[in-house]
Design an enzyme around this catalytic site. Structure first.
Site, PDB file in Angstrom:
ATOM      1  N   THR A  73       0.975  -1.110  -0.144  1.00  0.00           N
ATOM      2  CA  THR A  73      -0.052   0.006   0.030  1.00  0.00           C
ATOM      3  C   THR A  73       0.844   1.177  -0.004  1.00  0.00           C
ATOM      4  O   THR A  73       0.688   2.120  -0.964  1.00  0.00           O
ATOM      5  CB  THR A  73      -1.034   0.059   1.285  1.00  0.00           C
ATOM      6  OG1 THR A  73      -1.788  -1.164   1.044  1.00  0.00           O
ATOM      7  CG2 THR A  73      -1.801   1.371   1.160  1.00  0.00           C
ATOM      8  N   ASN A 145      -5.367  -9.643  -7.795  1.00  0.00           N
ATOM      9  CA  ASN A 145      -5.566 -10.505  -6.449  1.00  0.00           C
ATOM     10  C   ASN A 145      -7.073 -10.875  -6.340  1.00  0.00           C
ATOM     11  O   ASN A 145      -6.968 -11.963  -5.604  1.00  0.00           O
ATOM     12  CB  ASN A 145      -5.404  -9.185  -5.128  1.00  0.00           C
ATOM     13  CG  ASN A 145      -6.152  -8.112  -5.322  1.00  0.00           C
ATOM     14  OD1 ASN A 145      -6.230  -7.469  -6.392  1.00  0.00           O
ATOM     15  ND2 ASN A 145      -7.045  -7.732  -4.403  1.00  0.00           N
ATOM     16  N   GLN A 184       1.147  -9.731  -5.800  1.00  0.00           N
ATOM     17  CA  GLN A 184       0.832 -11.211  -5.880  1.00  0.00           C
ATOM     18  C   GLN A 184       1.523 -12.074  -6.855  1.00  0.00           C
ATOM     19  O   GLN A 184       1.043 -13.303  -7.085  1.00  0.00           O
ATOM     20  CB  GLN A 184      -0.668 -11.020  -6.484  1.00  0.00           C
ATOM     21  CG  GLN A 184      -1.956 -10.586  -5.585  1.00  0.00           C
ATOM     22  CD  GLN A 184      -2.140 -11.380  -4.464  1.00  0.00           C
ATOM     23  OE1 GLN A 184      -1.749 -12.591  -4.195  1.00  0.00           O
ATOM     24  NE2 GLN A 184      -2.870 -10.899  -3.348  1.00  0.00           N
ATOM     25  N   THR A 242      13.183   5.589  11.057  1.00  0.00           N
ATOM     26  CA  THR A 242      14.149   4.446  11.146  1.00  0.00           C
ATOM     27  C   THR A 242      13.957   3.167  10.583  1.00  0.00           C
ATOM     28  O   THR A 242      12.923   2.461  10.569  1.00  0.00           O
ATOM     29  CB  THR A 242      14.263   4.163  13.110  1.00  0.00           C
ATOM     30  OG1 THR A 242      14.561   5.359  13.623  1.00  0.00           O
ATOM     31  CG2 THR A 242      15.268   3.123  13.369  1.00  0.00           C
ATOM     32  N   CYS A 330     -14.569  -6.321   0.129  1.00  0.00           N
ATOM     33  CA  CYS A 330     -15.508  -5.396   0.874  1.00  0.00           C
ATOM     34  C   CYS A 330     -15.013  -5.546   2.458  1.00  0.00           C
ATOM     35  O   CYS A 330     -14.739  -6.493   2.855  1.00  0.00           O
ATOM     36  CB  CYS A 330     -16.942  -5.743   1.022  1.00  0.00           C
ATOM     37  SG  CYS A 330     -17.732  -5.776  -0.670  1.00  0.00           S
TER      38      CYS A 330
HETATM   39  C1  LIG Z   1      -2.332  -6.400  -5.588  1.00  0.00           C
HETATM   40  C2  LIG Z   1      -2.293  -6.058  -4.200  1.00  0.00           C
HETATM   41  N1  LIG Z   1      -1.662  -4.964  -3.937  1.00  0.00           N
HETATM   42  C3  LIG Z   1      -1.589  -4.047  -2.924  1.00  0.00           C
HETATM   43  C4  LIG Z   1      -1.885  -4.946  -1.795  1.00  0.00           C
HETATM   44  C5  LIG Z   1      -1.791  -4.243  -0.375  1.00  0.00           C
HETATM   45  O1  LIG Z   1      -1.109  -4.985   0.515  1.00  0.00           O
HETATM   46  P1  LIG Z   1      -0.766  -4.558   1.927  1.00  0.00           P
HETATM   47  O2  LIG Z   1      -2.073  -4.089   2.394  1.00  0.00           O
HETATM   48  O3  LIG Z   1       0.006  -5.399   2.607  1.00  0.00           O
HETATM   49  O4  LIG Z   1      -0.130  -3.240   1.873  1.00  0.00           O
HETATM   50  C6  LIG Z   1      -2.581  -6.201  -1.828  1.00  0.00           C
HETATM   51  C7  LIG Z   1      -3.016  -6.805  -0.417  1.00  0.00           C
HETATM   52  O5  LIG Z   1      -3.982  -7.646  -0.568  1.00  0.00           O
HETATM   53  C8  LIG Z   1      -2.535  -6.790  -3.086  1.00  0.00           C
HETATM   54  O6  LIG Z   1      -3.277  -8.254  -3.248  1.00  0.00           O
END
Ligand SMILES: Cc1ncc(COP(=O)(O)O)c(C=O)c1O
Length: 383
Positions: A73, A145, A184, A242, A330
């Site tokens: 993210t 995903n 993924q 850090t 969701c």
């Molecule tokens: C394709 C994809 N991108 C981004 C994320 C976000 O990952 P995180 O919540 O570990 O930051 C996910 C997690 O489900 C994902 O499957």
């Protein structure tokens, strides 16, 4: 109590014991701050650099092209906001089936969406039309995903290169970058950015049997980013705070193992997926498998159970010791159905009948058989 059957590896993977071992020393032995200039601090910095180099080696890139983040993210936010804030008047293009961590930051800017076909693959002809002389950023998820579909990144890269050639001829200096969210992908596909033809790539530790809240952004040398998190200037000024040395060491090891073992895992998982789909279709003929089966990662199967409510089915499976996910991402019960399933043309009702099954290293044939038998039982009319 018997161990549950876990079929939600696309959501989280358990920590690999080899990864745990690679992290061990950094919790209590080499715990020093990598920014400290005394000897122990410098040793910690060296260990961090080593982790960065290991990731670069696995990706076939330079160490200076790797930025550690706290998960995918953050990496997605850093790359989108980090580029687009520099070009507030410019445009960006994303696929309609991106993870929310791409869609939400994209919404902050002038962004357009590339639709997908009913197989969940982006429409390249539309992408070609969406890219104009004012586009600076394109983001396409590598492996989706929810559906597991693999997007044609190389073709997108070629298209971008042709467009850049035209721009050069016209004397337009605006850059045009290709980013992929590869969260993924590493367990099954080659991740080298130069092979994929991408300028930026997101990695996530928690999907590759590594530690949670670890991730990295690969960003090709020479591309400028604006930082999101300001402070002490760590990570080449791009991500202050850090450094998470145990996390970095764990991520590097997890990525190395994922890429090293991917062919073997892909083959094994492909067999499981085939067996699962065959059994499902045989025992429960109403099912519909969503998304392309040809261009798909072996670890994800998205299935519609027409006439059944996915939340209820998921809960009933959970009660019987089988852990799966609803097709939608969701978080609240009454929230919108998945944008990914809508993008492939499913109605809200159809989207609410989908379950996502995702496999991993501990998934066995016995798990597959038990899962299909249990679903058969739960969906049979004489219950
Ligand atoms: C394709 C994809 N991108 C981004 C994320 C976000 O990952 P995180 O919540 O570990 O930051 C996910 C997690 O489900 C994902 O499957």
């Amino acid at each position: 109590m018997t161990k549950p059957v876990y079929l939600d590896y696309a959501a989280a993977t358990p920590l690999d014991s080899r990864v745990k071992k690679a992290m061990e020393t950094f919790w209590d032995q080499q715990f020093y701050n990598p920014s400290a200039t005394y000897m122990a601090g410098r040793a910690a910095k060296q260990a961090l650099d080593q982790a960065r180099m290991n990731i670069a080696k696995t990706l076939g890139s330079k160490a200076s092209e790797i930025i550690f983040t706290a998960g995918a993210t953050e990496a997605n936010n850093l790359v989108i906001q980090g580029v687009m804030r520099q070009f507030p008047e410019a445009e960006m293009v994303v696929s309609a089936i991106e993870h929310d961590s791409v869609l939400e930051p994209a919404n902050l800017f002038n962004s357009r969406e590339i639709p997908v076909n009913n197989q969940g693959i982006i429409k390249l002809d539309v992408l070609e039309r969406l890219i104009n002389d004012n586009t600076v950023f394109v983001s396409i998820i590598f492996v989706n995903n929810e559906l597991g579909t693999i997007q044609p990144l190389q073709e997108v890269g070629n298209l971008i290169r042709v467009h850049l050639d035209h721009r050069r001829q016209k004397g337009i200096k605006l850059p045009l970058y290709l980013h992929t969210d590869a969260a993924q992908a590493p367990n099954y596909l080659n991740l080298q950015p130069s092979r994929l033809g991408v300028d930026m790539l997101t990695i996530n530790g928690s999907k590759i049997y590594g530690p949670k809240q670890t991730g990295a952004l690969f960003i090709k040398a020479g591309i400028k980013l604006q930082p999101l998190i300001l402070g002490g200037g760590q990570e080449m000024g791009l991500r202050s705070g850090t450094e998470n040395l145990p996390g970095a060491a764990g991520l590097a090891k997890a990525l190395e193992l994922a890429q090293h073992e991917r062919s073997e895992q892909a083959e094994r998982t492909r067999q499981l997926k085939k067996e699962f789909i065959n059994r499902l279709e045989k025992k429960i003929p109403i099912v519909v498998i969503n998304g392309s089966q040809k261009h798909s990662s072996p670890h994800v199967v998205n299935v519609s159970f027409p006439g059944f409510d996915n939340e209820r089915l998921m809960m009933e499976l959970d009660e019987r010791g089988i852990i799966v996910a609803t097709g939608s991402a969701c978080s609240a019960e009454d929230s919108e159905p998945s944008h990914v399933l809508r993008a492939i043309g499913l109605s809200d009702k159809q989207a609410r009948s989908c379950l996502r099954f995702s496999f991993g290293r501990q998934t066995s044939k016995t798990n597959i058989k038990l899962t299909v038998d249990t679903i058969k039982d739960l969906t049979s009319s004489d219950r």
